[in-house]
Design a protein around this motif. Structure first.
Motif, PDB file in Angstrom:
ATOM      1  N   GLY A  41       0.844  -1.208   0.000  1.00  0.00           N
ATOM      2  CA  GLY A  41       0.000   0.000   0.000  1.00  0.00           C
ATOM      3  C   GLY A  41       0.868   1.242   0.000  1.00  0.00           C
ATOM      4  N   PRO A  43       1.566   4.570  -1.541  1.00  0.00           N
ATOM      5  CA  PRO A  43       0.912   5.569  -2.387  1.00  0.00           C
ATOM      6  C   PRO A  43       1.824   6.146  -3.470  1.00  0.00           C
ATOM      7  CG  PRO A  43       0.354   5.946  -0.101  1.00  0.00           C
ATOM      8  CD  PRO A  43       1.410   4.878  -0.118  1.00  0.00           C
ATOM      9  N   ASN A 179      -7.282  -1.945   6.368  1.00  0.00           N
ATOM     10  CA  ASN A 179      -6.289  -2.644   5.572  1.00  0.00           C
ATOM     11  C   ASN A 179      -6.259  -4.051   6.128  1.00  0.00           C
ATOM     12  OD1 ASN A 179      -4.062  -3.666   4.323  1.00  0.00           O
ATOM     13  ND2 ASN A 179      -2.569  -2.422   5.421  1.00  0.00           N
ATOM     14  N   TYR A 210      -6.195   5.314   7.494  1.00  0.00           N
ATOM     15  CA  TYR A 210      -6.931   5.635   6.263  1.00  0.00           C
ATOM     16  C   TYR A 210      -8.095   6.589   6.544  1.00  0.00           C
ATOM     17  CZ  TYR A 210      -3.978   1.958   4.615  1.00  0.00           C
ATOM     18  OH  TYR A 210      -2.860   1.212   4.308  1.00  0.00           O
ATOM     19  N   ILE A 213      -9.057   8.387   3.481  1.00  0.00           N
ATOM     20  CA  ILE A 213      -9.247   7.665   2.219  1.00  0.00           C
ATOM     21  C   ILE A 213     -10.580   6.920   2.297  1.00  0.00           C
ATOM     22  CG2 ILE A 213      -8.175   6.136   0.506  1.00  0.00           C
ATOM     23  CD1 ILE A 213      -6.387   8.537   1.270  1.00  0.00           C
ATOM     24  N   SER A 240       1.190   9.519   5.694  1.00  0.00           N
ATOM     25  CA  SER A 240       1.623   8.643   4.589  1.00  0.00           C
ATOM     26  C   SER A 240       0.578   8.508   3.495  1.00  0.00           C
ATOM     27  CB  SER A 240       1.955   7.246   5.115  1.00  0.00           C
ATOM     28  OG  SER A 240       3.044   7.292   5.998  1.00  0.00           O
ATOM     29  N   LYS A 241      -0.653   8.202   3.893  1.00  0.00           N
ATOM     30  CA  LYS A 241      -1.676   7.903   2.893  1.00  0.00           C
ATOM     31  C   LYS A 241      -2.416   9.184   2.496  1.00  0.00           C
ATOM     32  CE  LYS A 241      -0.682   3.679   4.288  1.00  0.00           C
ATOM     33  NZ  LYS A 241       0.020   2.654   3.551  1.00  0.00           N
ATOM     34  N   PRO A 246       4.559   8.551   2.218  1.00  0.00           N
ATOM     35  CA  PRO A 246       4.974   7.364   2.986  1.00  0.00           C
ATOM     36  C   PRO A 246       6.479   7.324   3.267  1.00  0.00           C
ATOM     37  CG  PRO A 246       4.405   6.731   0.737  1.00  0.00           C
ATOM     38  CD  PRO A 246       3.964   8.158   0.925  1.00  0.00           C
ATOM     39  N   TYR A 301      -8.438   7.710  -6.151  1.00  0.00           N
ATOM     40  CA  TYR A 301      -8.504   6.333  -5.645  1.00  0.00           C
ATOM     41  C   TYR A 301      -9.875   5.709  -5.930  1.00  0.00           C
ATOM     42  CZ  TYR A 301      -4.023   6.860  -3.175  1.00  0.00           C
ATOM     43  OH  TYR A 301      -2.695   7.032  -2.873  1.00  0.00           O
ATOM     44  N   SER A 325     -10.075   3.013   2.435  1.00  0.00           N
ATOM     45  CA  SER A 325      -8.686   2.512   2.364  1.00  0.00           C
ATOM     46  C   SER A 325      -8.235   2.406   0.906  1.00  0.00           C
ATOM     47  CB  SER A 325      -8.488   1.202   3.136  1.00  0.00           C
ATOM     48  OG  SER A 325      -8.829   0.079   2.363  1.00  0.00           O
ATOM     49  N   LEU A 326      -7.115   1.772   0.717  1.00  0.00           N
ATOM     50  CA  LEU A 326      -6.467   1.785  -0.605  1.00  0.00           C
ATOM     51  C   LEU A 326      -6.532   0.448  -1.306  1.00  0.00           C
ATOM     52  CD1 LEU A 326      -2.991   3.522  -0.060  1.00  0.00           C
ATOM     53  CD2 LEU A 326      -4.933   4.330  -1.353  1.00  0.00           C
ATOM     54  N   VAL A 372      -2.465   1.522  -6.172  1.00  0.00           N
ATOM     55  CA  VAL A 372      -1.324   2.438  -6.243  1.00  0.00           C
ATOM     56  C   VAL A 372      -0.703   2.490  -7.641  1.00  0.00           C
ATOM     57  CG1 VAL A 372      -0.790   2.319  -3.777  1.00  0.00           C
ATOM     58  CG2 VAL A 372       0.206   0.625  -5.329  1.00  0.00           C
TER      59      VAL A 372
END
Ligand SMILES: Cc1ncc(COP(=O)(O)O)c(C=O)c1O
Length: 393
Positions: A41, A43, A179, A210, A213, A240-241, A246, A301, A325-326, A372
């Motif tokens: 994960g 980014p 996650n 997150y 996100i 980071s996200k 990150p 995203y 989340s991602l 990503v």
């Protein structure tokens, strides 16, 4: 040859599947394969200019190159307090209820060192971000799995936990948007978590990596917005996200002052806090106009999520769209376990996924794709899967 015996705490860790995957990736790259890496994960949307400019500007000041304060500069902690109020409506006293982290992972693992003794129990919903159980193992404690399933929206059922076990537990680690599953939690669930931890005298950790996100405009709430939460809860945040930073290793924890104080104590013995120039850049991040950057990140995203989910559904999967989340979390076709499927997909298509087993035993049978890569690369990935004959039947 000398041989050194590793400490029990290292030997007890489950194998790190990502290391195996790294070897496969290196082999594929050496063969000239064009990898589409959806494994970590990590980014790929860079931070905006305001943030990089703040970093560069602060490099010109010699003071910023000295050791920073262990717990964070007052301006940083102030910015955190303002951010928490604006984004989540929570009051955080910048002096006593904030600590700066070198990425939130560090702080999550180190909290276990502050509170978990050998034999102590940490309740962890599974599947989980590995640091949620590995921190406890490193500290000599035992993670207790709280099973979660797709049918229950990946929320654990706290009502079925044996009260005697709950009384023995020292910590519980919750994290939504999740996650690896992309699930989000309800206010009712958070209320249950707070009541449960208050009843059984358990440290409630909320990993809110997150927080920003989320999709379709459904903004997650902070655990600390629940009445009585601050008596038991510490919440982790990261740039980071949210800000595509990150590699900068910048995070912070907020909440219960005793827990924050213990984390600070640990840090005075382990590190020297976060590079001041990075703190200055993070202040710039937290004071950005949301519509200038984060809204666009979320929309990016969300488009990627839709492309991947629709594409996989076209290959036989029946996936609902993750709410935050991602990640897209999906079952492996019959005949494979998660590691075999990941390796097979990598060999045949050059696409890197994360095997579900790396998120605990209950992640077996699934794989995770991180959002990503740009849209054209995701379409390319779907094309490659189709051509290689991967389907879910
Ligand atoms: C749930 C969760 N928490 C924490 C982290 C670590 O973030 P940081 O970069 O702040 O250490 C990650 C990274 O993937 C994550 O998924």
């Amino acid at each position: 040859m000398f041989k050194f015996q590793e400490a029990e705490r290292l030997l007890k860790l489950p194998i790190y599947v990502f290391a195996q995957l790294d070897r496969v990736k290196a082999e594929l790259v050496a063969k000239g394969v064009d990898l589409i890496d959806l494994g970590m994960g990590n980014p790929d949307i860079p931070p905006p200019r305001e943030i990089t400019k703040a970093l560069i500007d602060s490099l010109g000041n010699p003071e910023n190159h000295r050791y920073p304060s262990f717990e964070g500069a007052p301006e940083f902690k102030n910015a955190v307090s303002g951010w928490c109020k604006r984004q989540y409506g929570i009051n955080v006293d910048h002096e006593h209820e904030v600590v700066t982290l070198i990425g939130s992972k560090e702080g999550i693992v180190h909290l276990a060192f502050a509170y978990i003794d050998p034999g102590d129990l940490t309740l962890v919903p599974m599947p989980a971000y590995p640091a949620h159980f590995r921190g406890t193992i490193l500290a000599g404690g035992e993670p207790v799995v709280l099973p979660t399933t797709e049918r229950q929206g990946y929320l654990p059922d706290l009502k079925i936990i044996d009260p005697a076990l709950a009384d023995r537990a020292k910590m519980m680690i919750i994290s939504y948007p999740s996650n690896p599953t992309g699930a989000v939690a309800t206010k009712e669930f958070y209320g249950e978590c707070v009541a449960f931890c208050r009843k059984h005298n358990i440290i409630l950790v909320h990993d809110f990596a997150y927080a920003e996100i989320y999709f379709e405009g459904r903004k997650p709430i902070s655990m600390l917005s629940l009445p009585g939460a601050k008596d038991v809860c510490i919440e982790y945040h990261t740039t980071s996200k949210t800000f595509g930073m990150p590699g900068w290793r910048c995070g912070f924890a907020v909440g219960n002052r005793q827990l924050i104080e213990s984390l600070r104590k640990i840090k005075t013995n382990l590190d020297y806090g976060l590079f001041t120039a990075v703190q200055k850049a993070a202040i710039a991040a937290m004071t950005l106009d949301e519509s200038q950057y984060i809204d666009k990140v979320r929309a990016t995203y969300q488009r990627r999520r839709d492309i991947l989910v629709d594409g996989l559904n076209g290959l036989g999967w029946q996936l609902a769209r993750p709410k935050g989340s991602l990640y897209v979390w999906f079952p492996v076709p019959a005949g494979f376990d998660s590691t075999e499927f990941t390796m097979k997909v990598a060999e045949k298509t050059g696409i890197i996924l994360a095997p579900g087993i790396s998120f605990g035993e209950l992640g077996e049978g699934y794989v995770r794709a991180a959002l990503v890569a740009p849209e054209d690369r995701l379409r390319d990935a779907l094309d490659r899967l189709k051509k290689a004959g991967f389907r879910y039947a």
